[in-house]
Design a protein around this motif. Structure first.
Motif, mmCIF file in Angstrom:
data_model
loop_
_atom_site.group_PDB
_atom_site.id
_atom_site.type_symbol
_atom_site.label_atom_id
_atom_site.label_comp_id
_atom_site.label_asym_id
_atom_site.label_seq_id
_atom_site.Cartn_x
_atom_site.Cartn_y
_atom_site.Cartn_z
ATOM 1 N N GLU A 207 0.711 -1.160 0.061
ATOM 2 C CA GLU A 207 -0.152 -0.051 0.043
ATOM 3 C C GLU A 207 0.710 1.273 0.090
ATOM 4 O O GLU A 207 0.346 2.274 -0.721
ATOM 5 N N LYS A 210 2.239 1.771 -3.593
ATOM 6 C CA LYS A 210 1.169 2.480 -4.593
ATOM 7 C C LYS A 210 1.314 3.837 -4.252
ATOM 8 O O LYS A 210 0.968 4.734 -5.348
ATOM 9 N N LEU A 211 1.031 4.313 -3.068
ATOM 10 C CA LEU A 211 1.081 5.776 -2.881
ATOM 11 C C LEU A 211 2.143 6.359 -3.100
ATOM 12 O O LEU A 211 2.223 7.601 -3.601
ATOM 13 N N CYS A 212 3.418 6.046 -2.893
ATOM 14 C CA CYS A 212 4.493 6.758 -3.463
ATOM 15 C C CYS A 212 4.764 6.595 -4.963
ATOM 16 O O CYS A 212 5.130 7.595 -5.472
ATOM 17 N N CYS A 213 3.979 5.803 -5.584
ATOM 18 C CA CYS A 213 4.014 5.631 -7.107
ATOM 19 C C CYS A 213 3.113 6.540 -7.711
ATOM 20 O O CYS A 213 3.659 7.381 -8.898
ATOM 21 N N GLU A 214 2.287 7.125 -7.061
ATOM 22 C CA GLU A 214 1.492 8.102 -7.380
ATOM 23 C C GLU A 214 2.040 9.708 -7.257
ATOM 24 O O GLU A 214 1.845 10.248 -7.889
ATOM 25 N N ALA A 215 2.885 9.671 -6.248
ATOM 26 C CA ALA A 215 3.376 10.914 -5.747
ATOM 27 C C ALA A 215 4.622 11.164 -6.706
ATOM 28 O O ALA A 215 4.837 12.286 -7.059
ATOM 29 N N PRO A 217 6.302 8.811 -9.486
ATOM 30 C CA PRO A 217 6.322 7.766 -10.392
ATOM 31 C C PRO A 217 7.689 7.419 -11.073
ATOM 32 O O PRO A 217 7.964 6.333 -10.902
ATOM 33 N N ARG A 221 9.448 3.826 -10.053
ATOM 34 C CA ARG A 221 9.128 2.938 -11.036
ATOM 35 C C ARG A 221 9.688 1.476 -10.967
ATOM 36 O O ARG A 221 9.216 0.653 -11.165
#
Length: 244
Positions: A207, A210-215, A217, A221
Motif C-alpha cells: 500500500e 502504491k501511494l509513493c508511485c502516485e506521488a 512515479p 518506477r
C-alpha cells in the motif's frame, strides 16, 4: 488495515534532480532548479535510479499514517532504523476492549478462529482485572500523597496501564505514523514487498508503494522486491522461486 500518505516533500522529483545536478555543475542552486524542465527531471531521475546514485534520494521524505495493524507487524516495521516513528502508546491509552488483528489463515479455519477469539476475550478480561486491582492500590497511594479522589483515580489508572499492558497480545491493534526518506523506502520495499515477507507487513508495504508511485512515479518506477528492482533474489536457498 489502512495506509494514508499524510505528507511528502513538495515537488519530490525536482528536489532530487536539483540535488544530483549540483554534484556535477558549477552553477548556483536556484539556476539549476529553474533550468530543469519536466522532461529533464524525468530523464535525470530515471538515470539516477538506474545507476544506483541513491544518496540524493535522502533529501525527500514521505510520511504515512498506518492504522489497523497488529503489534506483531509494528515490531517488524520499527526494525527499519533510518526512519521516524510515533505509535499509539499502550501506557497512556486505555486498552479496555482492545481491537485485535486476526491472521487470515486462522480466520479461515473455524476451530482455530473460535480458539483465537476465546483467547482474545480471556486476555481482555485479564487486562481489565489487573488494571482494576492496580488502580485501587495506586489510588490509595496517591490519596495518601495529598491528591483528591478524582485526581488520584485518574493518575492511578494511567499508572495501572503501565503494567496491565504486559498481558496484551501481539494481535493487539495499533496505529503508527512513519516518516522515511526515499532511500530508506526503496530498501524497505526491497525487503517487505518480497513474497517471503510476513503477510501483514507485506500488505502495508504494498500500500505504501502504491501511494509513493502516485506521488513520484519516476522515482519509484523500479521499486519493489529485489527480484523486481535489482533483477535478482538475495534469499539464496530460501527463495520463493517466483522471481518476477
Amino acid at each position: 488495515m489502512k495506509v494514508t500518505l499524510i505528507a511528502h516533500t513538495p515537488d519530490p522529483e525536482r528536489i532530487i534532480a536539483t540535488a544530483a545536478k549540483l554534484c556535477y555543475s558549477p552553477s548556483d542552486i536556484m539556476s539549476l532548479k529553474e533550468g530543469l524542465t519536466d522532461e529533464k527531471v524525468e530523464s535525470f531521475v530515471s538515470m539516477l535510479i538506474s545507476i544506483g546514485h541513491e544518496s540524493v534520494l535522502e533529501h525527500v521524505s514521505f510520511t504515512f499514517g498506518i492504522e489497523g495493524i497488529s503489534r506483531a507487524c509494528s515490531h517488524q516495521l520499527v526494525r527499519h532504523r533510518i526512519a521516524s516513528y510515533s505509535q499509539k502508546s499502550q501506557r497512556y491509552v486505555n486498552e479496555d476492549g482492545f481491537d485485535f488483528i486476526t491472521p487470515p489463515e486462522i480466520a479461515a479455519v473455524p476451530e482455530a478462529k473460535a480458539e483465537f477469539d476465546r483467547q482474545m476475550e480471556a486476555l481482555t478480561e485479564s487486562y481489565n482485572r489487573i488494571a482494576d486491582i492496580l488502580t485501587e492500590n495506586h489510588k490509595k497511594t496517591f490519596m495518601e500523597q495529598g491528591f483528591d479522589e478524582k485526581e488520584a483515580a485518574s493518575r492511578a489508572r494511567k499508572k495501572a496501564n503501565e503494567d496491565a499492558r504486559f498481558v496484551l497480545p501481539n494481535a493487539c491493534e495499533t496505529k503508527i505514523v512513519v516518516t522515511m526518506n526515499v532511500r530508506s523506502l526503496l530498501n524497505f520495499f526491497r525487503h517487505r514487498c518480497c513474497c517471503r515477507a510476513q503477510w501483514e507487513i507485506k500488505d502495508v508495504a504494498d500500500e505504501m508503494l502504491k501511494l509513493c508511485c502516485e506521488a513520484a512515479p519516476n522515482v519509484f518506477r523500479k521499486a519493489g522486491p529485489s527480484c523486481y528492482s535489482e533483477g535478482k533474489c538475495p534469499e539464496g536457498k530460501m527463495t520463493c522461486g517466483k522471481i518476477r
